[in-house]
Enzyme design. Sequence first.
Site, PDB file in Angstrom:
ATOM      1  N   GLU A 286     -58.248 -42.466  36.930  1.00  0.00           N
ATOM      2  CA  GLU A 286     -58.928 -43.276  37.941  1.00  0.00           C
ATOM      3  C   GLU A 286     -58.331 -44.689  37.932  1.00  0.00           C
ATOM      4  OE1 GLU A 286     -63.555 -44.676  38.790  1.00  0.00           O
ATOM      5  OE2 GLU A 286     -62.845 -44.388  36.734  1.00  0.00           O
ATOM      6  N   LYS A 347     -64.727 -39.765  45.230  1.00  0.00           N
ATOM      7  CA  LYS A 347     -65.857 -39.790  44.293  1.00  0.00           C
ATOM      8  C   LYS A 347     -67.179 -39.764  45.065  1.00  0.00           C
ATOM      9  CE  LYS A 347     -67.689 -42.294  40.291  1.00  0.00           C
ATOM     10  NZ  LYS A 347     -67.581 -43.506  39.447  1.00  0.00           N
ATOM     11  N   CYS A 398     -64.820 -40.192  36.440  1.00  0.00           N
ATOM     12  CA  CYS A 398     -65.523 -41.117  35.543  1.00  0.00           C
ATOM     13  C   CYS A 398     -66.971 -40.714  35.277  1.00  0.00           C
ATOM     14  CB  CYS A 398     -65.436 -42.540  36.100  1.00  0.00           C
ATOM     15  SG  CYS A 398     -65.698 -43.830  34.847  1.00  0.00           S
TER      16      CYS A 398
END
Length: 525
Positions: A286, A347, A398
């Site tokens: 990321e 995301k 994440c």
Amino acid sequence: MTLETDDRAEAQPTARPSRLARVRAGLPRTGLAALCGALLALSFPSFGIWPLSIVAVTGLALLTYRRTLKQAAWTGIVFGGVFMFWLLIWIDVIGYDAWVLLALAEAAFVMLMAMGQAAVSRLPAWPLWTACLWVTQEWARDRVPLGGLPWGRLAFANTSSPFTPLAALGGAPLVTFAVALSGALLAAAILALRARGRRAGVACAAGAVALGVVGYAVPLPTGGDTAGGPASAEIALIQGNVPHAGMDFLGRPMQVLGNHVAATEALMAKVGEGKLPQPQLVIWPENSSDVDPYVTPEAYQLIDGAAKQAGVPILVGALVDGPDATHVMNEGIVWDPKTGPGAHYTKQHLVPFGEYVPFRSFLSQYISELKRVAVDFSPGDKTGVLQVGPAKIGDVICFEVAYDGIVRDAVTKGGRVIVIQTNNATYEHTDQPDQQFAMSRLRAVEHGRSVVIAATSGISAVIAPNGSVIERTQLATQAELEANVPLRDGLTLADRVGATPEWALALLGLAACGFAVWQRRRQPK
């Protein structure tokens, strides 16, 4: 000090002690609640002493046993406050005010659970209802407010314990339930033995031990299967590192991108020297590109050159402008050495106060650090199943690894290996990277999938489907990892039943609590 109360004694009118006397009388219990909260925090990484999670559950069950709701509320807020303040101290990087507010909000859920435990402790089979209430508390805290925060689940303290294999049957909620039931049974055993109920005490203790042993009977996969393609893939992970930790980890524009290009070049140099086999795909973390490569020609050329040198697709983590002028998106982009950028995953679950600021105009007046989150992110609406070279991956970005549904969807919709692109550089010198790494190990067992983690500055790792760590990096270093990773199509029982066990256990806890309150009100005064 006694941990039990006599209902008949409570019913007798007595002289009301002074407030100072009540405070003094409650100090030992308050101290024990704080101690149990600290023990629970120690069960999580980086200390990771998982048996202390059982001790903490046992302690809270004893401290709330047959207490009044008011007494249980105080016990719960002390227990939860110490636990959450310790566990979430890494939030102070954003600001002490954010840390305090978040810890107090999370502790409030624990306080409500403690009140529920006091209520159900008067019911038959109360250890069972106590365990259900732990799931209820996590079920609520994982969803509200603002999408919830799953940090601090009992399951995440038991990602390498005898309870871990239960994740393959009912996911993280079943692990939490088993740990909580084991602790509650130990509390029941202590109370029974104190009341000279030897047989009941031994039975409860035996039940607690059995819960810890049953996990060893759950079979866990270690290799791949060929139902949907190749049984394995040679995957390389790039950890390019960042200039420095903290809120300003990116440094000057494209510095982090340059680090990842350089690390990829170093990897391919080792391949050329015969020190490593040729990878079939490469994973960048990321934020490995801190600028939009679609609109920044220099960034596009750097990534494209790295992909051509590797000769295989690279999954690039990038910040991308859009969908309008006031938002950006956090994406994983499949970059082919011949055709350039292609499929991507955006995301879905954004981090409040990290990737967007709710109630921005109001809160920014009081929390100055929020002004550093200059632009809000826009969430995606599709699961991250992407074909990268020979591997169909389930991409998770994440903090999304903490949310059951996002990871489960990435597997049930076709992901043969779980890929976690993450950037923990903001929290580099805290317990946060270790806590997130532990969650990744549980996900491997829960879904019977290899998990590969690419992090900007660590912890990058390769985890086998049984949760064992094959390789991992250290923090604050530039590194490359490569491993032949099993690819799987089969689904675990946890994948098939989905969120059903969690909802069933959570609602059972609420029902028991409601019944206890109703029964209490029916008793003659």
